[in-house]
Design a protein around this motif. Structure first.
Motif, PDB file in Angstrom:
ATOM      1  N   GLN A  13       0.831  -1.197   0.000  1.00 40.69           N
ATOM      2  CA  GLN A  13       0.000   0.000   0.000  1.00 40.69           C
ATOM      3  C   GLN A  13       0.873   1.258   0.000  1.00 40.69           C
ATOM      4  O   GLN A  13       2.023   1.214   0.461  1.00 40.69           O
ATOM      5  N   SER A 122      -0.135   0.153  -4.483  1.00 37.59           N
ATOM      6  CA  SER A 122      -1.541   0.426  -4.768  1.00 37.59           C
ATOM      7  C   SER A 122      -2.378   0.159  -3.525  1.00 37.59           C
ATOM      8  O   SER A 122      -2.068  -0.738  -2.733  1.00 37.59           O
ATOM      9  N   SER A 123      -3.451   0.934  -3.388  1.00 39.86           N
ATOM     10  CA  SER A 123      -4.376   0.696  -2.291  1.00 39.86           C
ATOM     11  C   SER A 123      -5.514  -0.195  -2.749  1.00 39.86           C
ATOM     12  O   SER A 123      -6.396  -0.532  -1.951  1.00 39.86           O
TER      13      SER A 123
END
Length: 123
Positions: A13, A122-123
């Motif tokens: 994340q 990436s979240s």
């Protein structure tokens, strides 16, 4: 057989950390300047960081200064890239390479490459 093998990539994340490793076999990595490079889809490969053979000098591209740290353990024939505060724009395949010119962290005719490890932020 001369070989560089990267590991440590993955999905993280934003704000997270990863530590990449580059292990050499078949030759003594400690004789050479080593660099980490990355290539994102649709973009040219860029130099991220380089470290001299002794580890006494290192250099970073501006976008990773203060967030990434390159280091090496010549006894283990290994170079590392500690990546903190990762951003989505750090997403790329990361490659290590030996026989790099420390001046400008540039590749040469004798540069050897690993196969790369994917880093996705990436979240």
């Amino acid at each position: 057989q001369l070989q560089l093998v990267e590991s440590g990539g993955g999905l993280v994340q934003p704000g997270g950390s990863l530590k990449l490793s580059c292990v050499a076999s078949g030759f003594t990595l400690g004789y050479h300047t080593v660099g980490w490079f990355r290539q994102a889809p649709g973009k040219v490969r860029e130099a991220v960081s380089c470290i001299s053979n002794s580890g006494s000098r290192s250099d970073y591209t501006d976008s990773v200064k203060g967030r990434f740290t390159i280091s090496r353990d010549n006894a283990r024939n290994t170079v590392y890239l500690q990546m903190n505060s990762l951003k989505p724009e750090d997403t790329a395949v990361y490659y290590c390479a030996s026989r790099i010119d420390m001046a400008g962290c540039t590749v040469g005719a004798r540069t050897s490459w690993g196969q790369g490890t994917q880093v996705t932020v990436s979240s």
